[in-house]
Motif scaffolding. Structure first.
Motif, PDB file in Angstrom:
ATOM      1  N   ILE A 183      70.040  94.205  36.784  1.00 39.51           N
ATOM      2  CA  ILE A 183      69.558  92.856  36.467  1.00 39.51           C
ATOM      3  C   ILE A 183      68.040  92.854  36.301  1.00 39.51           C
ATOM      4  N   PHE A 320      78.266  86.317  41.790  1.00 33.86           N
ATOM      5  CA  PHE A 320      77.230  85.563  41.069  1.00 33.86           C
ATOM      6  C   PHE A 320      76.259  86.528  40.378  1.00 33.86           C
ATOM      7  N   LEU A 321      76.027  87.688  41.019  1.00 31.94           N
ATOM      8  CA  LEU A 321      75.134  88.684  40.406  1.00 31.94           C
ATOM      9  C   LEU A 321      75.746  89.280  39.143  1.00 31.94           C
ATOM     10  N   ALA A 324      75.313  86.794  36.484  1.00 32.89           N
ATOM     11  CA  ALA A 324      73.910  86.765  36.049  1.00 32.89           C
ATOM     12  C   ALA A 324      73.604  87.949  35.131  1.00 32.89           C
ATOM     13  N   ILE A 327      75.107  87.080  31.613  1.00 34.57           N
ATOM     14  CA  ILE A 327      74.465  85.992  30.856  1.00 34.57           C
ATOM     15  C   ILE A 327      73.025  86.334  30.469  1.00 34.57           C
ATOM     16  N   LEU A 328      72.301  86.967  31.386  1.00 34.05           N
ATOM     17  CA  LEU A 328      70.864  87.170  31.134  1.00 34.05           C
ATOM     18  C   LEU A 328      70.551  88.313  30.178  1.00 34.05           C
ATOM     19  N   ILE A 330      72.008  88.734  27.224  1.00 29.82           N
ATOM     20  CA  ILE A 330      72.446  88.439  25.849  1.00 29.82           C
ATOM     21  C   ILE A 330      71.304  88.648  24.877  1.00 29.82           C
TER      22      ILE A 330
ATOM     23  N   ALA C  22      65.217  83.706  32.258  1.00 23.83           N
ATOM     24  CA  ALA C  22      66.535  83.274  32.755  1.00 23.83           C
ATOM     25  C   ALA C  22      66.872  81.881  32.260  1.00 23.83           C
ATOM     26  N   THR C  26      69.981  81.425  29.676  1.00 26.41           N
ATOM     27  CA  THR C  26      71.103  80.639  30.177  1.00 26.41           C
ATOM     28  C   THR C  26      71.286  79.385  29.324  1.00 26.41           C
ATOM     29  N   SER C 276      65.637  85.403  38.391  1.00 26.83           N
ATOM     30  CA  SER C 276      66.789  85.445  37.491  1.00 26.83           C
ATOM     31  C   SER C 276      67.903  84.537  38.018  1.00 26.83           C
ATOM     32  N   LYS C 277      68.161  84.647  39.317  1.00 25.52           N
ATOM     33  CA  LYS C 277      69.219  83.839  39.914  1.00 25.52           C
ATOM     34  C   LYS C 277      68.879  82.348  39.864  1.00 25.52           C
ATOM     35  N   LEU C 280      68.943  80.850  36.263  1.00 30.43           N
ATOM     36  CA  LEU C 280      70.321  80.645  35.816  1.00 30.43           C
ATOM     37  C   LEU C 280      70.935  79.422  36.492  1.00 30.43           C
ATOM     38  N   PHE C 281      70.776  79.374  37.816  1.00 32.97           N
ATOM     39  CA  PHE C 281      71.357  78.299  38.605  1.00 32.97           C
ATOM     40  C   PHE C 281      70.774  76.939  38.200  1.00 32.97           C
TER      41      PHE C 281
END
Lengths: 330, 330, 330, 330
Positions: A183, A320-321, A324, A327-328, A330, C22, C26, C276-277, C280-281
């Motif tokens: 990540i 969740f990781l 992530a 999605i991140l 892309i 992120a 997202t 990053s988390k 996204l969240f």
């Protein structure tokens, strides 16, 4: 309780020295005598040790490795070996031991229980982060950071040459290092032992990224993933018939194995802090009578877990990781 | 002379971006138009380029890799390919080109001479330091530093586990990286292509060190040395019958290949400085009419060397360094 | 909801770029249009923005600073300024904004609420870690690591010259950086705004350490502590009459202010991961309708906290850390 | 000649430990007894020393500071002090001394000559690079790299906030660090003691850069430059009436002093190598009878220079570098 012993065992991990320092100083602070056993179980059987004084552990926080040295011992696997080790501890009147190590070290403790009469407490010291009962093991953060520094460098070359790099990180049975590094390094794909991934879908995903404008890519592979390490993934990828997809030239792919350097080096602040907290907590709990437990940190609180659980229960990678990661990139 | 072109070619090296910046800014300073050709000879044939402005090269000093990208081109090896590349330069009225690369790039220039009518000047950009006509190539210092950082980490593990580590660094034909890293990392043995070493004597020397009190050791191996890379040296060492010398257990040896990370990463100050000086000097000499030469730095002075000499003459490792390596590792 | 905006404001913090990446990716992943507002509130009032595409945020994870730039705006403090900013957002039909910043930025959002009709969500981007509602802010881990790297270097000189170094780290209102750095750097004393410490007892403690064999010492001072910064502590220490205690020569003390470098540099892995988390969240919650909240991570779970609480509630330094600092530096 | 002594004196410099290791191992290699004197001249007067064995200097290459400790001694400035120091050397039958230090240390040796009967040889160990008779002093390269790493971080903040940073580096009497760091950090202006610069022209130049599109700038200042350090330059700049030039808001300028961290830290490869070569060469020349000389490296060759020349002759900054600094920052 008057005298305790500390030792490191199994693969070395950054922060072990910080843990030794914390155990020694906390022990002395509370009026105990502390000895350091050399070379893990090997030295315990051979009776190699030194008395730990306050100044022996000065200036130790920043040093990788372990001043008590470490080893993997075959002799200790036998009952005779374990008896020899226990005899040494009894002869020295050691009331409790603090073991710093990973899965193998803790498994050893489970059986050593039958031979040694004193208290046993363990600290999770391993770069793999594969022990149940603690969010992070001592050494994990440094290993991730080291692998990430390597990947940051490799990405320079990947971008300049417009290549795909397949990078293998440590993790024989778990994908913690791979997922965290992946990540943070911006990997397009992360292959870990816990998840079955089809190489075809991996490569298809990669190619779709290039169609959307990517000109270099990173695949992070845990050493123990089903498809094999970086070189095997490279070979298998070449065998897929992708000529229709990407033309005659194909993608220029390279494999890199990061390897041993993930074990060494100055520990990052997090590992120094974690080792300091757990070392302090371990000695305090030992004094209070804790036995057969591993200290760990869960949700920012120091906690105790039976060594048996630490070894046999499974800690999972946070879903969740994985989301992530997808999605991140892309 | 009104318009010059700059490009990078072959393996990327840290500092190439600093060199590009120096060429662009010096060119503009002296009133020239500067264009950047993408992907080396590949982009030259395809006519891929961009006009370089002052601000395009801002904040470039610290970045590894090359913003002009790089490649190794098979088509350029043919006469047709070289003609295509020259046609592009002629069509754009490029009066002179500044090529940044290593041995392969410069060899290409020697033949390209017959096709291109403008001036040709080269900058030594390669981590191998194997070009005659300059004490250091751009990227060499960073590669040595990167390899040394890795070795510093590995030595933590070597000391903790009391092991011998055999570490392979870059250098297919030359031992510059290996010798510099070896001395600075405290290697007991350094194996390089330029010197024939018997593995038996290497190991005998190692064992005599352990008898004098060493408890861990480091062997640095250049990838192109006669005995092979780190893994081959490890295998051959195992086949020597050393049981008499060191008892049944023997030494615990491990092999590590540092690999691609030596190419990437933020350039150290020396490479930024060297690239800045050589880039400036190259453009000044191009303006003065220099042709078919490589710029380099010898004894702290910028100098010109015929590209032919740079490619074909041999630069030797300083024997004083080999002596230092031996005496200082006792 | 169709279009969202992201911006950074206040002091820059390492990891802000990871957060921007992120948010952008997202947002696009879920089908939104994402724009980036330049220079924080300043650019919002001036209508400076750019449309964010997938590739704009490529290779951003490792870069310090913020590609959207940042500033502290006086005009935005006025109602007219806030109206101007809101007008811009309304004119662009921005349905929600993601603000990345620290205490000042979030305070600004509280009042901006009255002017802007869309949704507001905040990400904690500050090296100070002084926001309630998250265990760590984005940038905190990197700042601690940077300060620790500096301290590791200073300790070389302290040990060689047998000196006391008084080192000032960031923290105008909180001691998070100081306590973390202090424990991991092996500080004998840590002075923070949250705790009243008498300098006399600090120095007495120091001297007792030298009597037990220490030959160099480290005092870490948060910039906002009651006794002042490093230079003030140095001056005050000199004014204490310690000649009886330590003889005529006294201790050789030096002051160092680490300063701005704690803000910059490549973010460590933890900050890239946290950013990053949270990024996204934040976008997922914005889509679900969250408003006037800050995203944070508590006990390894992403959570929402009202911005008002994040700004006004107080997050305390863990007392266990203060105890560890004391016991481990004996 | 049978017995030699080595010591470090004055400000510590990265690489001093590598030099100690080289002196000790070369001495033992050639059959000499080597002792290490503690705390420089201070310890020489007090008779503090330890016998140096091969293993004492193991694993020393990567450590900053000096294991022999260092100090600045007032007592040694007196004749009585020097006599006391010489008496110790004579009583121990020390045939020659190897002093590692900078300008102050070497000046001390010039006078010590009248008191001590053995041979005297010096190694240039100082981060300032201000000794005649060597292209580089031990520690200079590391200090430049450390300062550059700081500047790379500060530039993140400068770019994000669109500021001018005025950064002060070491160099009380010379601009070597400033010029090297300035070029490699991409400074718009470099102020050094050797060159008189008008602040007005400096700022005018800066403003013209912003008119050409720059949005952040860096001024590097040597601590000993005529206009004062970073904070003084900042104050003086503010007093210039620049409102016509740059409008009411002006440039947002900040000052940073890098300070002590330039002395510490793991030495970069170049300093380890230089220290290894010079340490080896010094002992060989001592054996051959050299006296009252400093070893240095000029044009990649180890050479000897009378200590008097090393101290009193002036080494100039290369004018080509000043030209490069100007052209490349446009």
């Amino acid at each position: 309780m008057k005298k305790i012993a500390v030792f490191t065992s199994g693969g070395d991990a950054p922060g072990m020295n910080s843990a030794i320092r914390a155990v020694v100083r906390t022990g002395i602070h509370y009026g105990f005598e502390v000895i350091g056993i050399m070379r893990g179980y090997q030295g315990m059987m051979a009776g190699e040790y030194k008395k730990m004084e306050l100044r022996i552990v000065s200036n130790l926080l920043k040093h990788g490795g372990t001043i008590l040295k470490t080893s993997r011992s075959k002799e200790f696997m036998t009952d005779a070996g374990k008896q020899k080790a226990a005899d040494f501890l009894h002869s020295q009147e050691i009331d409790g031991i603090v073991a710093i190590g990973g899965n193998g070290t803790l498994t050893g403790l489970l059986e050593f229980r039958k031979f040694y009469k004193g208290k046993i407490i363990a600290l999770p010291g391993t770069i793999d982060n594969d022990l149940y009962g603690t969010d992070n093991t001592i050494g994990f953060h440094t290993a991730v950071q080291t692998a990430l520094d390597v990947i940051d460098k490799i990405k320079d070359t990947a971008a300049s040459h417009e290549r795909v790099f397949i990078v293998e990180v440590m993790g024989a049975h778990s994908g913690f290092v791979a997922v965290h590094v992946g990540i943070c390094g911006g990997a397009e794909e992360i292959l870990i032992p816990e998840v079955n991934t089809s190489l075809l879908s991996t490569v298809t995903h990669l190619i779709s990224g290039w169609r959307k404008g990517k000109t270099s890519s990173l695949i992070v592979v845990a050493e123990g993933c089903a498809e094999g390490g970086a070189y095997q993934v490279l070979e298998k990828t070449k065998q897929l018939d992708l000529s229709v997809e990407i033309g005659s030239d194909g993608l220029d792919c390279r494999a890199v194995v990061i390897g041993h350097i993930q074990r060494g080096g100055t520990p990052v602040y997090f590992d120094r802090l974690l080792a300091s907290k757990l070392g302090l907590f371990a000695v305090e709990k030992l004094i209070e009578g804790a036995d057969n437990v591993m200290v760990g940190e869960i949700d920012n609180k120091c906690v105790l877990t039976p060594i048996e659980d630490a070894v046999y229960k499974k800690k999972a990678v946070d879903p969740f990781l994985l989301k992530a990661a997808e999605i991140l990139s892309i």
